[in-house]
Design an enzyme around this catalytic site. Structure first.
Site, short mmCIF file in Angstrom:
data_model
loop_
_atom_site.label_atom_id
_atom_site.label_comp_id
_atom_site.label_asym_id
_atom_site.label_seq_id
_atom_site.Cartn_x
_atom_site.Cartn_y
_atom_site.Cartn_z
CB SER A 163 -16.04 22.14 -47.84
OG SER A 163 -15.14 21.49 -48.69
N GLY A 165 -20.01 18.54 -46.89
CA GLY A 165 -20.57 17.49 -46.05
C GLY A 165 -19.58 16.41 -45.63
CD GLU A 273 -23.67 27.83 -47.23
OE1 GLU A 273 -24.50 26.92 -47.16
OE2 GLU A 273 -22.44 27.65 -47.22
CD GLU A 285 -20.41 26.63 -44.26
OE1 GLU A 285 -19.49 26.34 -43.48
OE2 GLU A 285 -20.72 25.92 -45.22
CG ASP A 292 -21.61 24.45 -53.83
OD1 ASP A 292 -22.29 25.24 -53.14
OD2 ASP A 292 -21.14 23.39 -53.37
CB THR A 293 -26.16 27.19 -53.72
OG1 THR A 293 -25.62 28.39 -53.15
CG2 THR A 293 -25.97 26.05 -52.74
NE ARG A 370 -21.47 20.02 -56.95
CZ ARG A 370 -20.94 20.90 -56.11
NH1 ARG A 370 -20.26 21.92 -56.55
NH2 ARG A 370 -21.10 20.76 -54.81
P1 AMP Z 1 -22.23 23.21 -43.95
O1 AMP Z 1 -21.11 22.38 -44.53
O2 AMP Z 1 -21.95 23.76 -42.62
O3 AMP Z 1 -22.74 24.23 -44.94
O4 AMP Z 1 -23.46 22.20 -43.75
C1 AMP Z 1 -24.05 21.56 -44.85
C2 AMP Z 1 -25.55 21.46 -44.68
O5 AMP Z 1 -25.90 20.71 -43.51
C3 AMP Z 1 -26.26 22.80 -44.49
O6 AMP Z 1 -26.44 23.45 -45.73
C4 AMP Z 1 -27.54 22.37 -43.81
O7 AMP Z 1 -28.45 21.81 -44.74
C5 AMP Z 1 -27.06 21.26 -42.90
N1 AMP Z 1 -26.69 21.82 -41.57
C6 AMP Z 1 -25.46 22.23 -41.21
N2 AMP Z 1 -25.46 22.72 -39.96
C7 AMP Z 1 -26.71 22.62 -39.49
C8 AMP Z 1 -27.36 22.97 -38.25
N3 AMP Z 1 -26.69 23.50 -37.22
N4 AMP Z 1 -28.70 22.74 -38.16
C9 AMP Z 1 -29.38 22.19 -39.19
N5 AMP Z 1 -28.84 21.84 -40.37
C10 AMP Z 1 -27.52 22.05 -40.53
#
Ligand code: AMP
Length: 400
Positions: A163, A165, A273, A285, A292-293, A370
């Site tokens: 999670s 990133g 999301e 997801e 958090d947002t 954070r």
């Molecule tokens: P996640 O951990 O899956 O929520 O991904 C974190 C962030 O990465 C998301 O909030 C988007 O900004 C970006 N992101 C994730 N997956 C994609 C995707 N398939 N296409 C474009 N941006 C993505």
């Protein structure tokens, strides 16, 4: 008279007990909301004095992935509600305990499915037929390369268990062989437990992304106004509410949020999301817990996402969710090493009306963390964002 709801008094033999699995800044606010209703709060996390522990009646320090310890603590405490705050928990143990009568919020299955990107993606896309990005799962580097060929570039690569990133890379349309290899290695290093399985997602070229806070409560499902947010390297940086959307896109997001939260079941608040382009909406997801947002709701709504979660958990009604207009949040980050952070707060930003600051009280910093959030309301979203950013930037974090 309608049937009443029983709430005991914390610290007495009648107490209603809520046990938090994960005690970060989101758990801290859940604990505070529970305390406001006289609920006894037990906070658990892998390190001592985690934020929620500082406002709880009792605490346990152990890794949430330690199945034996998790079972021991829940069996000893006999909470009325087990409330997961993080993803990485020994969720098979929660499933077993739930079968034996323990109440897990929203359900143990929801915690298990959302711990792993594969579980929730297959449920949303394959069972519920919701529109998502293209995706393939891969276990080995060879499978990963095959997945990339099928999905095509640009793409996003993520460990299935991660999670914020962690381990996530974006590959541009012209990504080099070297970048493709690096993304695989990075996903392996960023994975949290569970080995090297990754998801390769087609890149969605969205106009904006939202979190739709969705609360399942005794009388049905309610939605908060959509929250727009900006992520930096896959991690939440800034959020605002209400995100302007077309009526069609908002209706579609609500339809999809209802479908996925109904499938997960139980009571509580979910952060769903989505990516949005024009009237098109992609499910990304879901967190079966405050998001958090959603910290923006601490200033944007009468009932924050944390208050809504607690009301839903306890079975209290949620007749309406009052939203106070353009509002924003901006994170306060620390980067370095410290076991006693100091915050130098510039009062200038906080002299602006309708602003607030939260410092989480995290006692240790190792790397990027954070540590707080700036909050603001404004006449417009631009103004709210500028004020929240100024509050956050007005805090200088001293790590030593
Ligand atoms: P996640 O951990 O899956 O929520 O991904 C974190 C962030 O990465 C998301 O909030 C988007 O900004 C970006 N992101 C994730 N997956 C994609 C995707 N398939 N296409 C474009 N941006 C993505």
């Amino acid at each position: 008279m309608t049937e009443t709801l029983r709430l005991g008094t914390a610290t007495t033999r009648t107490q209603t007990k809520l046990l938090l699995l994960g005690s970060g800044e989101l758990g801290k606010e859940v604990a505070i909301e529970a305390q406001r209703l006289g609920v006894y709060v037990v906070a658990c996390d892998r390190y001592d004095n985690a934020p929620a522990m500082q406002v709880a009646h009792a605490r346990y320090v152990f890794p949430m992935l330690d199945a034996a310890r998790l079972r021991e603590v829940i069996e000893a405490e006999k909470p009325d509600f087990v409330v997961p705050e993080i993803e990485a928990i020994a969720t098979d143990t929660l499933v077993a305990l739930e079968a034996a009568g323990v109440r897990v919020i929203p359900t143990a299955r929801a915690a298990r499915l959302t711990m792993n990107r594969e579980g929730i993606r297959r449920l949303a896309a394959e069972e519920l037929g919701l529109r998502t990005s293209e995706y393939r799962f891969a276990e080995t580097e060879q499978e990963y390369r095959a997945a990339l060929r099928e999905v095509g570039l640009p793409a996003v690569v993520k460990p299935v268990m991660s999670s914020s990133g962690m381990g996530q890379s974006s590959l541009l349309a012209n990504a080099s062989e070297e970048q493709i290899a690096t993304a695989w290695r990075y996903a392996q290093s960023g994975a949290r437990g569970g080995g090297g399985r990754v998801i390769v997602e087609g890149f969605v070229d969205f106009d904006y992304e939202i979190t739709l806070l969705t609360v399942r409560h005794a009388a049905g499902t309610s939605f908060c106004a959509p929250i727009g947010h900006r992520q930096v390297q896959g991690d939440y940086h800034e959020s605002w509410q209400p995100q302007p959307m077309s009526a069609a896109a908002e209706a579609e997001a609500e339809r999809m949020a209802r479908a996925v939260t109904d499938a997960l079941g139980g009571r509580g608040l979910f952060g769903v999301e989505f990516f949005v382009r024009g009237d098109q909406v992609w499910f990304s997801e879901v967190s079966p817990r405050p998001h958090d947002t959603g910290m923006v709701t601490m200033i944007s709504q009468d009932l924050s996402e944390f208050a809504l979660h607690v009301r839903a958990i306890l079975g209290l009604p949620i007749p309406n969710i009052a939203q106070h207009g353009p509002s924003a949040s901006h994170v306060v980050l620390g980067d370095g090493q410290s076991d006693a952070p100091v915050f130098h707060v510039d009062p200038a930003a906080l002299t602006a009306p309708d602003t607030a600051l939260r410092l989480f009280g995290k006692p240790e910093v190792r790397g990027h963390r954070r540590l707080g959030v700036g909050l603001a309301r404004g006449a417009t979203l631009e103004e709210a964002r500028a004020k929240a950013t100024a509050v956050a930037r007005g805090v200088r974090v001293e790590l030593s």
